[in-house]
Design a protein around this motif. Structure first.
Motif, mmCIF file in Angstrom:
data_model
loop_
_atom_site.group_PDB
_atom_site.id
_atom_site.type_symbol
_atom_site.label_atom_id
_atom_site.label_comp_id
_atom_site.label_asym_id
_atom_site.label_seq_id
_atom_site.Cartn_x
_atom_site.Cartn_y
_atom_site.Cartn_z
ATOM 1 N N LEU A 20 0.835 -1.208 0.000
ATOM 2 C CA LEU A 20 0.000 0.000 0.000
ATOM 3 C C LEU A 20 0.871 1.260 0.000
ATOM 4 O O LEU A 20 0.569 2.244 -0.681
ATOM 5 N N VAL A 21 1.950 1.215 0.771
ATOM 6 C CA VAL A 21 2.873 2.355 0.831
ATOM 7 C C VAL A 21 3.527 2.578 -0.529
ATOM 8 O O VAL A 21 3.706 3.724 -0.972
ATOM 9 N N CYS A 22 3.886 1.482 -1.212
ATOM 10 C CA CYS A 22 4.487 1.602 -2.541
ATOM 11 C C CYS A 22 3.519 2.293 -3.506
ATOM 12 O O CYS A 22 3.927 3.132 -4.318
ATOM 13 N N GLY A 23 2.247 1.937 -3.409
ATOM 14 C CA GLY A 23 1.247 2.585 -4.246
ATOM 15 C C GLY A 23 1.131 4.064 -3.948
ATOM 16 O O GLY A 23 1.018 4.894 -4.862
ATOM 17 N N PHE A 24 1.164 4.415 -2.662
ATOM 18 C CA PHE A 24 1.090 5.825 -2.277
ATOM 19 C C PHE A 24 2.321 6.578 -2.761
ATOM 20 O O PHE A 24 2.215 7.734 -3.206
ATOM 21 N N ALA A 25 3.484 5.939 -2.676
ATOM 22 C CA ALA A 25 4.717 6.582 -3.138
ATOM 23 C C ALA A 25 4.628 6.908 -4.627
ATOM 24 O O ALA A 25 5.097 7.963 -5.071
ATOM 25 N N ALA A 26 4.001 6.025 -5.393
ATOM 26 C CA ALA A 26 3.821 6.282 -6.825
ATOM 27 C C ALA A 26 2.930 7.500 -7.050
ATOM 28 O O ALA A 26 3.146 8.273 -7.984
ATOM 29 N N CYS A 27 1.946 7.682 -6.178
ATOM 30 C CA CYS A 27 1.052 8.845 -6.284
ATOM 31 C C CYS A 27 1.787 10.151 -6.009
ATOM 32 O O CYS A 27 1.393 11.209 -6.519
ATOM 33 N N LEU A 207 -3.612 -7.726 0.545
ATOM 34 C CA LEU A 207 -3.763 -6.435 -0.121
ATOM 35 C C LEU A 207 -4.948 -6.465 -1.072
ATOM 36 O O LEU A 207 -5.768 -5.532 -1.098
ATOM 37 N N LEU A 208 -5.043 -7.526 -1.868
ATOM 38 C CA LEU A 208 -6.121 -7.631 -2.845
ATOM 39 C C LEU A 208 -7.480 -7.636 -2.164
ATOM 40 O O LEU A 208 -8.435 -7.002 -2.650
ATOM 41 N N ALA A 209 -7.570 -8.323 -1.037
ATOM 42 C CA ALA A 209 -8.839 -8.369 -0.308
ATOM 43 C C ALA A 209 -9.257 -6.967 0.141
ATOM 44 O O ALA A 209 -10.428 -6.586 0.012
ATOM 45 N N VAL A 210 -8.299 -6.203 0.663
ATOM 46 C CA VAL A 210 -8.593 -4.832 1.104
ATOM 47 C C VAL A 210 -8.993 -3.968 -0.082
ATOM 48 O O VAL A 210 -9.963 -3.188 -0.025
ATOM 49 N N LEU A 211 -8.274 -4.109 -1.195
ATOM 50 C CA LEU A 211 -8.551 -3.283 -2.367
ATOM 51 C C LEU A 211 -9.901 -3.612 -2.993
ATOM 52 O O LEU A 211 -10.574 -2.722 -3.536
ATOM 53 N N VAL A 212 -10.293 -4.879 -2.934
ATOM 54 C CA VAL A 212 -11.607 -5.259 -3.472
ATOM 55 C C VAL A 212 -12.714 -4.553 -2.690
ATOM 56 O O VAL A 212 -13.661 -4.001 -3.267
ATOM 57 N N VAL A 213 -12.581 -4.566 -1.356
ATOM 58 C CA VAL A 213 -13.588 -3.906 -0.513
ATOM 59 C C VAL A 213 -13.620 -2.404 -0.799
ATOM 60 O O VAL A 213 -14.689 -1.809 -1.009
ATOM 61 N N LEU A 214 -12.429 -1.776 -0.827
ATOM 62 C CA LEU A 214 -12.368 -0.337 -1.088
ATOM 63 C C LEU A 214 -12.815 -0.014 -2.510
ATOM 64 O O LEU A 214 -13.447 1.023 -2.753
ATOM 65 N N GLY A 215 -12.465 -0.897 -3.452
ATOM 66 C CA GLY A 215 -12.858 -0.675 -4.832
ATOM 67 C C GLY A 215 -14.367 -0.695 -5.010
ATOM 68 O O GLY A 215 -14.938 0.151 -5.708
ATOM 69 N N TRP A 263 -2.649 4.482 -7.440
ATOM 70 C CA TRP A 263 -2.341 3.850 -6.156
ATOM 71 C C TRP A 263 -2.607 2.347 -6.234
ATOM 72 O O TRP A 263 -1.736 1.526 -5.925
ATOM 73 N N VAL A 264 -3.807 1.996 -6.683
ATOM 74 C CA VAL A 264 -4.182 0.585 -6.755
ATOM 75 C C VAL A 264 -3.317 -0.160 -7.772
ATOM 76 O O VAL A 264 -2.807 -1.250 -7.500
ATOM 77 N N GLY A 265 -3.141 0.447 -8.945
ATOM 78 C CA GLY A 265 -2.360 -0.218 -9.992
ATOM 79 C C GLY A 265 -0.921 -0.463 -9.584
ATOM 80 O O GLY A 265 -0.360 -1.535 -9.832
ATOM 81 N N SER A 266 -0.308 0.544 -8.952
ATOM 82 C CA SER A 266 1.091 0.403 -8.524
ATOM 83 C C SER A 266 1.225 -0.647 -7.425
ATOM 84 O O SER A 266 2.154 -1.471 -7.446
ATOM 85 N N ALA A 267 0.301 -0.614 -6.460
ATOM 86 C CA ALA A 267 0.353 -1.581 -5.371
ATOM 87 C C ALA A 267 0.171 -2.998 -5.896
ATOM 88 O O ALA A 267 0.888 -3.931 -5.492
ATOM 89 N N ILE A 268 -0.770 -3.181 -6.811
ATOM 90 C CA ILE A 268 -1.003 -4.508 -7.377
ATOM 91 C C ILE A 268 0.183 -4.951 -8.227
ATOM 92 O O ILE A 268 0.581 -6.122 -8.202
ATOM 93 N N GLY A 269 0.778 -3.998 -8.975
ATOM 94 C CA GLY A 269 1.938 -4.337 -9.802
ATOM 95 C C GLY A 269 3.099 -4.870 -8.973
ATOM 96 O O GLY A 269 3.686 -5.920 -9.301
ATOM 97 N N VAL A 270 3.422 -4.163 -7.888
ATOM 98 C CA VAL A 270 4.499 -4.635 -7.005
ATOM 99 C C VAL A 270 4.074 -5.929 -6.318
ATOM 100 O O VAL A 270 4.886 -6.845 -6.112
ATOM 101 N N GLY A 271 2.778 -6.032 -5.974
ATOM 102 C CA GLY A 271 2.266 -7.250 -5.345
ATOM 103 C C GLY A 271 2.405 -8.466 -6.246
ATOM 104 O O GLY A 271 2.712 -9.571 -5.775
ATOM 105 N N LEU A 272 2.192 -8.278 -7.543
ATOM 106 C CA LEU A 272 2.331 -9.397 -8.480
ATOM 107 C C LEU A 272 3.779 -9.879 -8.542
ATOM 108 O O LEU A 272 4.039 -11.088 -8.661
#
Length: 312
Positions: A20-27, A207-215, A263-272
């Motif tokens: 999540l922090v990585c995604g925020f850093a990208a923002c 992370l994906l579970a949290v993002l699905v809920v927020l999404g 934010w979501v795309g970057s976090a998921i990219g690093v997560g993958l």
């Protein structure tokens, strides 16, 4: 449950936060603000042109995100950028010249009418700092005419709050990433490949579970999600501004939706990438398990053979 399993569970949780922090850093990257502002800050209802809004959005990002040795100097620098853009936009012959009132031009020192009349229209004559005051005083006076022209005190205060939050948390967020790395290295050096694979795959899954809920929340009610997010960190009423204010013209709702996507795309990219590494270590764990079984079987065979020789 062994210590390695507990460590892997902690690591998975820390890794999810790190992603999540990585995604925020990208923002927070300058290129992100430039790209999104360039795409959505049209300037249709603003006294500034599209190009000026994009430029001001980048300067405002620097004020909001970067660390400053002196906040007073940072405020003055931001105000100088806004005032310079205002003078350019209000100059005769400029594309948005017609959207600048005589009051606004008088504050900038460009008005042709009587200064006393302009000052009276704005309120107190002392508020009309004009070209004789500092850039911050001029910007404040311009915002008193209309927040379409400049960042008012509330907007600057909110940006300062954002800066304090981001710079204050950055070191702690960095420590979370270091903790995730240390746990991964400990498990790797101890050759606990199964535990390491669990950490690297479960972290992105959390992370994906949290993002699905927020999404889902964002799709159903983006404004509600946006408000809830801000209410976690800011006092109600300190982060809402007029729809046609300069701040909102630079950063309309589409800008923040784009930020959410980054934010979501970057976090998921690093997560993958982490998940792929987890699959690799899962394979190594299987190889390790098979080698251990083969070694145990070979040792058992040797022991059985030695036992037969002993009976002879």
């Amino acid at each position: 449950m062994g210590s390695d399993s507990i460590l892997a569970g902690i690591g998975a949780t820390v890794l999810a936060v790190t992603l999540l922090v990585c995604g925020f850093a990208a923002c927070c990257l300058p290129v992100t603000t430039a790209s999104l502002a360039g795409a959505v800050s049209t300037g249709a209802d603003s006294p500034y042109t599209h190009e000026q809004l994009v430029s001001l959005a980048q300067e405002t990002r620097a004020f909001t995100v970067d660390a400053h040795s002196s906040m007073e100097e940072a405020r003055e620098s931001l105000a100088a950028d806004v005032v310079a853009a205002a003078r350019e936009a209000s100059a005769e012959g400029a594309p948005k010249y017609s959207q600048w009132t005589q009051q606004a031009k008088q504050v900038l020192g460009d008005g042709e009418g009587e200064s006393s009349a302009a000052a009276a229209d704005a309120g107190e004559a002392g508020e009309m700092a004009g070209a004789d005051g500092t850039a911050l005083e001029t910007m404040d006076a311009l915002a008193k005419v209309s927040d379409r022209y400049a960042l008012d005190a509330d907007a600057v205060s909110h940006l300062e709050d954002c800066n304090g939050l981001i710079t204050g948390l950055s070191s702690y967020l960095g420590m979370i990433g270091v903790a995730a790395l240390i746990i991964a290295l400990v498990l790797g050096f101890r050759k606990q490949f199964a535990a390491l694979a669990f950490m690297l795959r479960m972290g992105p899954a959390l992370l994906l579970a949290v993002l699905v809920v927020l999404g889902l929340w964002g799709v159903i009610d983006f404004n509600g999600l946006f408000a809830a997010f801000h209410s976690l960190f800011f006092v109600d009423g300190t982060w809402t501004f007029n729809y046609d204010s300069l701040l909102i013209s630079m950063y309309p709702i589409d800008f923040w939706m784009g930020m959410g996507a980054v934010w979501v795309g970057s976090a998921i990219g690093v997560g993958l990438l982490c998940f792929a590494a987890g699959c690799l270590f899962a394979w190594k764990a299987q190889v390790q398990h098979r080698e251990l079984e083969e070694a145990a079987a070979a040792e058992a065979a040797r022991s059985k053979k030695r036992g037969r020789k002993g009976r002879r």
